[in-house]
Structure formats: structure tokens, C-alpha cells
Write a protein that holds these residues in place. Structure first.
Motif, mmCIF file in Angstrom:
data_model
loop_
_atom_site.group_PDB
_atom_site.id
_atom_site.type_symbol
_atom_site.label_atom_id
_atom_site.label_comp_id
_atom_site.label_asym_id
_atom_site.label_seq_id
_atom_site.Cartn_x
_atom_site.Cartn_y
_atom_site.Cartn_z
ATOM 1 N N LEU A 95 1.004 -1.204 -0.052
ATOM 2 C CA LEU A 95 -0.166 -0.039 -0.128
ATOM 3 C C LEU A 95 0.905 1.122 0.018
ATOM 4 C CD1 LEU A 95 -2.588 -1.010 2.661
ATOM 5 C CD2 LEU A 95 -3.077 -0.537 0.393
ATOM 6 N N ARG A 96 0.338 2.298 -0.554
ATOM 7 C CA ARG A 96 1.163 3.523 -0.558
ATOM 8 C C ARG A 96 0.190 4.732 -0.199
ATOM 9 N NH1 ARG A 96 4.929 2.754 -6.181
ATOM 10 N NH2 ARG A 96 5.633 0.691 -5.528
ATOM 11 N N MET A 97 0.247 5.161 0.747
ATOM 12 C CA MET A 97 -0.609 6.452 1.243
ATOM 13 C C MET A 97 0.306 7.787 0.912
ATOM 14 S SD MET A 97 -2.927 6.661 4.605
ATOM 15 C CE MET A 97 -1.617 6.545 5.884
ATOM 16 N N MET A 98 -0.439 8.564 0.325
ATOM 17 C CA MET A 98 0.293 10.117 -0.032
ATOM 18 C C MET A 98 -0.565 10.925 0.616
ATOM 19 S SD MET A 98 0.659 7.499 -2.834
ATOM 20 C CE MET A 98 -0.823 7.855 -3.530
ATOM 21 N N THR A 99 0.026 11.654 1.321
ATOM 22 C CA THR A 99 -0.265 13.110 1.941
ATOM 23 C C THR A 99 0.631 14.195 2.030
ATOM 24 O OG1 THR A 99 -1.116 13.779 4.387
ATOM 25 C CG2 THR A 99 0.115 11.737 4.189
ATOM 26 N N PRO A 100 0.129 15.348 1.799
ATOM 27 C CA PRO A 100 1.144 16.492 1.897
ATOM 28 C C PRO A 100 1.868 16.700 3.261
ATOM 29 C CG PRO A 100 -0.980 17.044 0.877
ATOM 30 C CD PRO A 100 -1.162 15.844 1.161
ATOM 31 N N PHE A 101 1.245 16.290 4.490
ATOM 32 C CA PHE A 101 1.621 16.566 5.606
ATOM 33 C C PHE A 101 2.606 15.388 6.207
ATOM 34 C CE2 PHE A 101 -2.259 18.421 6.818
ATOM 35 C CZ PHE A 101 -1.645 20.071 7.070
ATOM 36 N N CYS A 102 2.524 14.250 5.678
ATOM 37 C CA CYS A 102 3.494 12.872 5.938
ATOM 38 C C CYS A 102 4.124 12.462 4.706
ATOM 39 C CB CYS A 102 2.426 11.816 6.363
ATOM 40 S SG CYS A 102 1.626 12.098 7.918
ATOM 41 N N GLY A 103 3.972 13.034 3.674
ATOM 42 C CA GLY A 103 4.480 12.484 2.472
ATOM 43 C C GLY A 103 3.909 11.179 2.009
ATOM 44 N N ASN A 104 4.986 10.463 1.274
ATOM 45 C CA ASN A 104 4.490 8.915 1.075
ATOM 46 C C ASN A 104 4.869 8.047 2.014
ATOM 47 O OD1 ASN A 104 3.835 9.875 -1.543
ATOM 48 N ND2 ASN A 104 5.866 9.496 -2.444
ATOM 49 N N ILE A 105 3.753 7.371 2.503
ATOM 50 C CA ILE A 105 3.918 6.383 3.392
ATOM 51 C C ILE A 105 3.752 4.970 2.915
ATOM 52 C CG2 ILE A 105 3.143 5.540 5.941
ATOM 53 C CD1 ILE A 105 2.004 8.366 5.978
ATOM 54 N N PHE A 106 4.691 4.018 3.181
ATOM 55 C CA PHE A 106 4.326 2.775 2.372
ATOM 56 C C PHE A 106 4.016 1.506 3.533
ATOM 57 C CE2 PHE A 106 7.064 4.929 -0.258
ATOM 58 C CZ PHE A 106 6.903 4.809 -1.452
ATOM 59 N N SER A 107 3.251 0.464 3.262
ATOM 60 C CA SER A 107 3.045 -0.478 4.312
ATOM 61 C C SER A 107 3.987 -1.488 4.251
ATOM 62 C CB SER A 107 1.563 -1.073 3.735
ATOM 63 O OG SER A 107 1.846 -1.758 2.389
ATOM 64 N N ASN A 108 3.763 -2.702 4.941
ATOM 65 C CA ASN A 108 4.657 -3.828 4.722
ATOM 66 C C ASN A 108 4.276 -4.247 3.496
ATOM 67 O OD1 ASN A 108 1.809 -4.200 5.946
ATOM 68 N ND2 ASN A 108 2.407 -6.236 6.349
ATOM 69 N N GLN A 109 5.284 -5.234 2.756
ATOM 70 C CA GLN A 109 4.906 -6.112 1.750
ATOM 71 C C GLN A 109 4.483 -7.460 2.278
ATOM 72 O OE1 GLN A 109 8.255 -5.771 -0.726
ATOM 73 N NE2 GLN A 109 7.820 -3.599 -1.516
ATOM 74 N N VAL A 110 3.445 -7.981 1.551
ATOM 75 C CA VAL A 110 2.967 -9.323 2.061
ATOM 76 C C VAL A 110 2.876 -10.058 0.640
ATOM 77 C CG1 VAL A 110 1.131 -10.576 2.801
ATOM 78 C CG2 VAL A 110 1.883 -8.410 4.130
ATOM 79 N N TYR A 111 3.201 -11.029 0.850
ATOM 80 C CA TYR A 111 3.221 -12.097 -0.274
ATOM 81 C C TYR A 111 2.323 -13.222 -0.351
ATOM 82 C CZ TYR A 111 5.228 -15.660 -3.686
ATOM 83 O OH TYR A 111 5.459 -16.325 -4.753
ATOM 84 N N ALA A 112 1.423 -13.368 -1.427
ATOM 85 C CA ALA A 112 0.561 -14.290 -1.564
ATOM 86 C C ALA A 112 0.603 -15.414 -2.593
ATOM 87 C CB ALA A 112 -0.869 -13.700 -1.780
ATOM 88 N N PRO A 113 1.223 -16.370 -2.032
ATOM 89 C CA PRO A 113 1.727 -17.667 -3.106
ATOM 90 C C PRO A 113 0.279 -18.153 -3.725
ATOM 91 C CG PRO A 113 1.647 -18.606 -0.875
ATOM 92 C CD PRO A 113 1.359 -17.106 -0.758
ATOM 93 N N SER A 114 0.672 -18.609 -5.033
ATOM 94 C CA SER A 114 -0.271 -19.276 -5.794
ATOM 95 C C SER A 114 -0.574 -20.828 -5.447
ATOM 96 C CB SER A 114 0.283 -19.193 -7.214
ATOM 97 O OG SER A 114 0.068 -18.027 -7.856
ATOM 98 N N ILE A 115 -1.765 -20.997 -5.616
ATOM 99 C CA ILE A 115 -1.971 -22.461 -5.128
ATOM 100 C C ILE A 115 -2.314 -23.167 -6.804
ATOM 101 C CG2 ILE A 115 -3.366 -23.899 -4.017
ATOM 102 C CD1 ILE A 115 -3.599 -21.985 -1.916
#
Length: 116
Positions: A95-115
């Protein structure tokens, strides 16, 4: 009407958190993603906050989800990758959250394997 003054440093610029990402069993190439953020709070201070979902298929470059912008909080957003590209190994979400006050804030990266 009086002015409200606050320090930008006092803002809560916490990163969004992806709580779950997985292949949806019983479907053909659907993946589910859930997350939380403080976007509602930040949006109350600055109404131009934007949340975007990005993904990487099989280790490729990250690309934006066509349904952007997304909700600040979400439970079980299901994405049909048959319409994008069928993952062989899996999908990494961010996830990428963009706000003028905080700038760009990135989430953790989560991997979902194919089944297969």
C-alpha cells in the motif's frame, strides 16, 4: 471562526498495515487483500490523502491496482488476476498512502503464493 493551530510533527503518520493477503481457494486466480491504516484520521486533517494498492506478479515490477484509489481500511478486497496477468508463483502486495503532511507512507509488503 477561530484558527486551529497544530504542529505537523504531532500528526500520526503511521504506516498502513496489510493484515492478510492470500489466494482465494475455490477460484481461478483470485487473490484477497485486507489492511488497516490511519487514513481516516489523516484525511480529517488534510482531505487530499490518497491510498493506493500496488502489486508485483511473480517478482516483477510493482504496478498500480486499476481500482485505485482504495479505501483507507479494507477487509477481503478480491482481485481477479485473470484480467491482469495470471501469477505462476504468487503476488506481492503493498500500500502507498500519499499525504502532503506526511509525504509517501508505505505499508509492509505481503506475499500471497499461488495455489496450483
Amino acid at each position: 471562526m477561530s484558527n486551529i493551530n497544530f504542529n505537523v510533527e504531532d500528526l500520526n503518520c503511521d504506516n498502513p498495515v496489510i493484515s492478510d493477503a492470500h489466494f482465494v481457494i475455490g477460484t481461478e486466480n483470485f487473490y484477497s487483500v485486507s489492511w488497516t491504516s490511519n487514513g481516516i484520521y489523516l484525511n480529517s486533517v488534510d482531505p487530499v490523502v490518497v491510498m493506493e494498492l500496488w502489486f508485483s506478479i511473480d517478482g516483477g515490477n510493482f504496478q498500480p491496482y486499476l481500482g485505485n484509489p482504495v479505501n483507507f481500511n479494507q477487509v477481503d478486497l478480491q482481485i481477479n488476476f485473470n484480467n491482469i496477468q495470471v501469477p505462476i508463483q504468487g503476488v506481492m502486495f503493498e500500500l502507498r498512502m500519499m499525504t502532503p503532511f506526511c509525504g509517501n507512507i508505505f505499508s509492509n509488503q505481503v506475499y500471497a503464493p499461488s495455489i496450483a
